[in-house]
Design a protein around this motif. Structure first.
Motif, PDB file in Angstrom:
ATOM      1  N   ARG A 430      55.933 -31.887 -57.294  1.00 19.94           N
ATOM      2  CA  ARG A 430      55.022 -31.212 -58.226  1.00 19.94           C
ATOM      3  C   ARG A 430      54.819 -29.774 -57.753  1.00 19.94           C
ATOM      4  N   LEU A 431      54.753 -28.836 -58.698  1.00 20.68           N
ATOM      5  CA  LEU A 431      54.469 -27.437 -58.376  1.00 20.68           C
ATOM      6  C   LEU A 431      53.213 -27.016 -59.123  1.00 20.68           C
ATOM      7  N   LEU A 432      52.167 -26.705 -58.368  1.00 19.87           N
ATOM      8  CA  LEU A 432      50.888 -26.275 -58.946  1.00 19.87           C
ATOM      9  C   LEU A 432      50.768 -24.766 -58.801  1.00 19.87           C
ATOM     10  N   ILE A 433      50.766 -24.064 -59.915  1.00 19.95           N
ATOM     11  CA  ILE A 433      50.651 -22.599 -59.910  1.00 19.95           C
ATOM     12  C   ILE A 433      49.246 -22.238 -60.386  1.00 19.95           C
ATOM     13  N   VAL A 434      48.491 -21.552 -59.542  1.00 21.06           N
ATOM     14  CA  VAL A 434      47.107 -21.202 -59.884  1.00 21.06           C
ATOM     15  C   VAL A 434      46.931 -19.684 -59.924  1.00 21.06           C
ATOM     16  N   ARG A 435      45.914 -19.270 -60.673  1.00 20.06           N
ATOM     17  CA  ARG A 435      45.521 -17.858 -60.815  1.00 20.06           C
ATOM     18  C   ARG A 435      46.707 -16.996 -61.266  1.00 20.06           C
ATOM     19  N   ALA A 436      47.423 -17.504 -62.301  1.00 19.87           N
ATOM     20  CA  ALA A 436      48.572 -16.758 -62.825  1.00 19.87           C
ATOM     21  C   ALA A 436      48.080 -15.534 -63.602  1.00 19.87           C
ATOM     22  N   PRO A 437      48.480 -14.311 -63.217  1.00 18.70           N
ATOM     23  CA  PRO A 437      48.025 -13.091 -63.905  1.00 18.70           C
ATOM     24  C   PRO A 437      48.871 -12.779 -65.136  1.00 18.70           C
ATOM     25  N   ARG A 438      48.567 -11.693 -65.796  1.00 23.85           N
ATOM     26  CA  ARG A 438      49.281 -11.332 -67.025  1.00 23.85           C
ATOM     27  C   ARG A 438      50.757 -11.053 -66.773  1.00 23.85           C
ATOM     28  N   VAL A 439      51.092 -10.573 -65.569  1.00 24.19           N
ATOM     29  CA  VAL A 439      52.476 -10.212 -65.287  1.00 24.19           C
ATOM     30  C   VAL A 439      53.346 -11.451 -65.048  1.00 24.19           C
ATOM     31  N   PHE A 440      52.717 -12.611 -64.888  1.00 22.98           N
ATOM     32  CA  PHE A 440      53.476 -13.823 -64.557  1.00 22.98           C
ATOM     33  C   PHE A 440      54.522 -14.188 -65.617  1.00 22.98           C
ATOM     34  N   PRO A 441      54.213 -14.122 -66.949  1.00 21.46           N
ATOM     35  CA  PRO A 441      55.241 -14.471 -67.941  1.00 21.46           C
ATOM     36  C   PRO A 441      56.525 -13.670 -67.778  1.00 21.46           C
ATOM     37  N   VAL A 442      56.418 -12.417 -67.300  1.00 26.44           N
ATOM     38  CA  VAL A 442      57.616 -11.597 -67.094  1.00 26.44           C
ATOM     39  C   VAL A 442      58.464 -12.209 -65.984  1.00 26.44           C
ATOM     40  N   LEU A 443      57.803 -12.568 -64.859  1.00 27.80           N
ATOM     41  CA  LEU A 443      58.521 -13.178 -63.740  1.00 27.80           C
ATOM     42  C   LEU A 443      59.102 -14.528 -64.149  1.00 27.80           C
ATOM     43  N   TRP A 444      58.330 -15.303 -64.908  1.00 25.60           N
ATOM     44  CA  TRP A 444      58.788 -16.623 -65.337  1.00 25.60           C
ATOM     45  C   TRP A 444      60.022 -16.519 -66.226  1.00 25.60           C
ATOM     46  N   THR A 445      60.056 -15.516 -67.099  1.00 28.15           N
ATOM     47  CA  THR A 445      61.213 -15.312 -67.976  1.00 28.15           C
ATOM     48  C   THR A 445      62.470 -15.037 -67.156  1.00 28.15           C
ATOM     49  N   LEU A 446      62.319 -14.316 -66.042  1.00 26.61           N
ATOM     50  CA  LEU A 446      63.461 -13.992 -65.191  1.00 26.61           C
ATOM     51  C   LEU A 446      63.939 -15.197 -64.386  1.00 26.61           C
ATOM     52  N   VAL A 447      62.981 -15.999 -63.916  1.00 24.84           N
ATOM     53  CA  VAL A 447      63.285 -17.056 -62.953  1.00 24.84           C
ATOM     54  C   VAL A 447      63.637 -18.385 -63.609  1.00 24.84           C
ATOM     55  N   SER A 448      62.958 -18.746 -64.700  1.00 28.46           N
ATOM     56  CA  SER A 448      63.072 -20.095 -65.263  1.00 28.46           C
ATOM     57  C   SER A 448      64.497 -20.521 -65.632  1.00 28.46           C
ATOM     58  N   PRO A 449      65.374 -19.624 -66.119  1.00 27.49           N
ATOM     59  CA  PRO A 449      66.731 -20.087 -66.449  1.00 27.49           C
ATOM     60  C   PRO A 449      67.501 -20.631 -65.245  1.00 27.49           C
ATOM     61  N   PHE A 450      67.085 -20.261 -64.034  1.00 26.59           N
ATOM     62  CA  PHE A 450      67.794 -20.694 -62.835  1.00 26.59           C
ATOM     63  C   PHE A 450      67.224 -21.997 -62.268  1.00 26.59           C
ATOM     64  N   ILE A 451      66.202 -22.529 -62.915  1.00 22.83           N
ATOM     65  CA  ILE A 451      65.545 -23.734 -62.417  1.00 22.83           C
ATOM     66  C   ILE A 451      65.940 -24.914 -63.292  1.00 22.83           C
ATOM     67  N   ASN A 452      66.336 -25.996 -62.651  1.00 30.93           N
ATOM     68  CA  ASN A 452      66.757 -27.202 -63.350  1.00 30.93           C
ATOM     69  C   ASN A 452      65.657 -27.713 -64.274  1.00 30.93           C
ATOM     70  N   GLU A 453      66.062 -28.288 -65.422  1.00 26.84           N
ATOM     71  CA  GLU A 453      65.089 -28.772 -66.400  1.00 26.84           C
ATOM     72  C   GLU A 453      64.179 -29.843 -65.809  1.00 26.84           C
ATOM     73  N   ASN A 454      64.745 -30.751 -64.998  1.00 25.03           N
ATOM     74  CA  ASN A 454      63.927 -31.779 -64.357  1.00 25.03           C
ATOM     75  C   ASN A 454      62.863 -31.157 -63.460  1.00 25.03           C
ATOM     76  N   THR A 455      63.237 -30.060 -62.780  1.00 27.73           N
ATOM     77  CA  THR A 455      62.289 -29.378 -61.892  1.00 27.73           C
ATOM     78  C   THR A 455      61.214 -28.666 -62.700  1.00 27.73           C
ATOM     79  N   ARG A 456      61.604 -28.034 -63.805  1.00 26.22           N
ATOM     80  CA  ARG A 456      60.633 -27.293 -64.625  1.00 26.22           C
ATOM     81  C   ARG A 456      59.547 -28.215 -65.173  1.00 26.22           C
ATOM     82  N   GLN A 457      59.904 -29.463 -65.443  1.00 21.59           N
ATOM     83  CA  GLN A 457      58.928 -30.403 -65.982  1.00 21.59           C
ATOM     84  C   GLN A 457      57.846 -30.771 -64.968  1.00 21.59           C
TER      85      GLN A 457
END
Length: 698
Positions: A430-457
């Motif tokens: 499990r990955l718990l991400i807390v206190r995500a700021p406004r800039v986080f969606p930008v980082l997530w857009t860059l990183v998420s394609p490299f993360i396995n779907e099972n892991t993203r869930q």
């Protein structure tokens, strides 16, 4: 044309904590009919024979089954399915072998099953059971896929039911006061009387049954013996209780996939195989597709070997700068018993760390964290008495800003994610991400394609203070473990980070490196074998009685390994492999001239060895003469067959599997004086490895 579909099943070893004779008495209660197994409508004895001394009893039955597929059977004009079952019990050896095959549809579907009951090797009062089966569908009126699904569903559901039935009849026997059945003894000599002899016993129903003082009930047996999960029937086999205790609840087919992949690794990797929980992670990552899991695991094993990852916990000592500025660390465990890792990413100066240390040191550190995580999972499994195979990561993004989106830093992060995803699948629970700021969606857009779907869930993201209160962290982490900087009462020793002083930056920019080198001092070399262009290395021996040793892994394709000797020094013909710039590419070196004649200019001193993709090969050769010894790896292709012009099926399949006419391998070799050879090959993995289960002796 005919459609061919094959499914296989291999069970773990299941242990009954009762003597063999009592288990046989329970087994015989299944015949001729068994109300406890609704699909089994009855049986008829076709043939029966006994040895003169009564030790061996063979009985063959026709078994009538009611398959839950009325529409399909109606189309095939069949009401029931019949199987032939042959049971061979050896009372002297205390074994029962069961062989079964289908009689109905035998020309279209072939079902083969083998079962065995035997005495537990470490406790003669216990009985082991194993089961294997194969389903080969040649053709079935265009319903091959449907037949396969129905057959596998019914078979796997009956596997568990079969064990329950034996236990049911064991309890029934004990409730009747039958707790002991004497073992077989040879018949007495002529004229002697022995009331306890079992001579002439035909099956378990013929055995004299006793109760009382000689009884061996489950409770009595258990009190004198270690628990089942602590005893493995065979070092090369898996016990069902062990699987449940240390690996978790698996379906019968998942158990079968684990056992079959484990067996393949034992055969091809000479006993140097990963721990069971790690094999299981790769199977889960590939949805228990054995071929895909095997490919992924073999690539990871070669990667670990090439970069000495097994030794990282012993050899890696993070620089003082990392201790001070890397804002991550282990912190107790979550509610499920998983080790908890806290990463204060928002407080970490990723740009400063990359500029001061480089990608390689950061990757080494992340790998050491993953290795430590696996170790902690094993410890927690023992502490909590249940399987713990993954950990939880709590990421605090407070302070995340555009500085963290520095392009070389993101590039390094993506490469680290890629390495971890390829080599540590299913380790993040499990990955718990807390206190995500406004800039986080930008980082997530860059990183998420490299993360396995099972892991993203497994990601849970909280913005602002949403992590507080019900539905937040307290649902996953005990309140007394929540760190102080998140409003909890627990003091957390994770460094607070801060900006890395620019005076610590390295002068050379590292952001343009094309790949992460990891251990530049690795003892392994990588090479490519091309069609018509073998890879060859030369070893000069100045005196006889030396030993050339080698150790190599085939990463891609099938190759033939040979060793030659020549009195002449070969000329080097070096080719750079036309591969992408990665560590797995490697060079191609050719030494044997096309003008050389085998048997004249050079001779073969070791027979050719065909090495398949994924195999790990070790060997040695004691030299007889001085001169030049050439180690050669060439692409394996179909060769001429004696007596026929048809190529072998294996060779045709192998040639189809080699894409782009390229093979890849990593290798290591060394020359030793013969007196120093025993046990001195440094390339063989140590039995102290935190990853591999190795024999203490090589």
């Amino acid at each position: 044309c005919a459609v061919k579909m094959v499914q296989k099943y291999q069970s773990p070893v299941r242990v009954y904590k009762y003597p063999f004779e009592l288990v046989m008495a329970a087994y015989e209660k299944r015949f001729p009919t068994c109300p406890e197994i609704p699909v089994f409508l009855g049986s008829e004895v076709l043939h029966e024979s006994k040895s003169d001394d009564g030790a061996i009893h063979v009985i063959e039955r026709s078994c009538k089954l009611n398959v839950d597929a009325p529409r399909l059977l109606k189309k095939a004009r069949v009401e029931y399915v019949f199987f032939i079952q042959k049971n061979t019990v050896n009372w002297k050896e205390r074994t029962l072998r069961i062989e079964a095959h289908n009689e109905t549809f035998a020309n279209r579907v072939v079902v083969l099953e083998t079962c065995s009951y035997s005495v537990h090797p470490e406790n003669e009062e216990w009985t082991c059971f194993e089961q294997s089966a194969s389903l080969d569908i040649k053709s079935f009126f265009g319903f091959e896929s449907t037949v396969e699904k129905i057959a596998m569903k019914q078979y796997t559901s009956n596997i568990k039911r079969g064990k329950e039935v034996i236990e049911h009849y064991l309890k029934e026997l004990i409730s009747q006061g039958i707790t002991f059945i004497p073992r077989w003894t040879p018949p007495p000599a002529c004229g002697q009387k022995d009331e306890r002899t079992l001579a002439g016993a035909q099956d378990a129903s013929d055995l004299p049954l006793e109760s009382g003082a000689r009884g061996t009930t489950q409770e009595q047996t258990s009190s004198n013996c270690p628990p089942a999960e602590a005893v493995s029937p065979d070092a090369d086999k898996l016990d069902a209780d062990y699987i449940e205790r240390y690996l978790g609840q698996l379906t019968p087919m998942q158990e079968s996939c684990l056992i079959r992949l484990r067996q393949w690794l034992q055969e091809t990797h000479k006993g140097k195989i990963p721990k069971d929980e790690h094999i299981l992670r790769f199977l889960r990552a590939r949805d228990f597709n054995i071929d895909k899991a095997r490919e992924m695991l073999c690539q990871s094993l070669s990667w670990r070997k090439q970069y000495q990852v097994d030794y990282i916990l012993q050899s890696w000592r993070p620089p003082a700068l990392l201790d001070e500025y890397y804002t991550g660390g282990w912190h107790y465990q979550d509610r499920d018993g998983r080790p908890l890792y806290i990463l204060r990413l928002g407080q970490m100066d990723t740009k400063g760390l990359v500029k001061a240390l480089g990608e390689e040191s950061l990757l080494r550190h992340v790998l050491s964290i993953n290795e430590e995580g696996q170790k902690r999972c094993e410890e927690n499994t023992n502490v909590f008495g249940r399987p713990i195979t993954s950990w939880t990561c709590l990421v605090d993004l407070e302070g995340l800003n555009m500085r963290h989106l520095w392009r070389p830093g993101v590039k390094a992060l993506l490469r680290i994610i890629e390495v971890v995803e390829d080599n540590y699948p299913e380790t993040l629970g499990r990955l718990l991400i807390v206190r995500a700021p406004r800039v986080f969606p930008v980082l997530w857009t860059l990183v998420s394609p490299f993360i396995n779907e099972n892991t993203r869930q497994k990601f849970l993201i909280y913005s602002g203070n949403n992590y507080q209160g019900p539905g937040g962290l307290v649902d996953y982490v005990d309140k007394d473990v929540i760190p102080d900087f998140l409003g909890g009462d627990c003091m957390c020793t994770v460094p607070e980070g801060g900006l890395v002083p620019k005076s610590l930056y390295q002068t050379e920019e590292l952001e343009n490196s094309d790949h992460i080198r990891l251990w530049t001092e690795t003892i392994y070399h990588s090479a490519s074998v091309l069609k018509g262009a073998p890879h060859e290395i030369v070893v000069e021996i100045l005196e006889g009685e030396s030993v050339i040793t080698w150790d190599f892994d085939i990463l891609k394709g099938d190759v033939v390994f040979s060793l030659f000797h020549s009195k002449r020094a070969p000329e080097t013909s070096h080719k750079e492999a036309t591969l992408p710039s990665t560590s797995a590419g490697g060079d191609n070196m050719q030494l044997i001239s096309k003008t050389w004649v085998l048997g004249v200019d050079y001779s073969r001193v070791e027979s050719p060895l065909v090495c398949r993709e994924g195999e790990s090969i070790q060997g040695s050769h004691v030299t007889r003469w001085p001169g030049f010894y050439i180690l050669q790896w060439k692409m394996h292709g179909p060769g001429p067959c004696s007596g026929t012009s048809l190529p072998r099926v294996d060779d045709v399949l192998a040639s189809l599997q080699v894409s782009s006419h390229k093979c890849k391998l990593i290798y290591y070799y060394e020359v030793l004086a013969s007196k120093d050879f025993r046990g001195s090959m440094s390339s063989l993995e140590s039995c102290n490895s935190g990853f591999s289960q190795l024999s203490g002796a090589t």
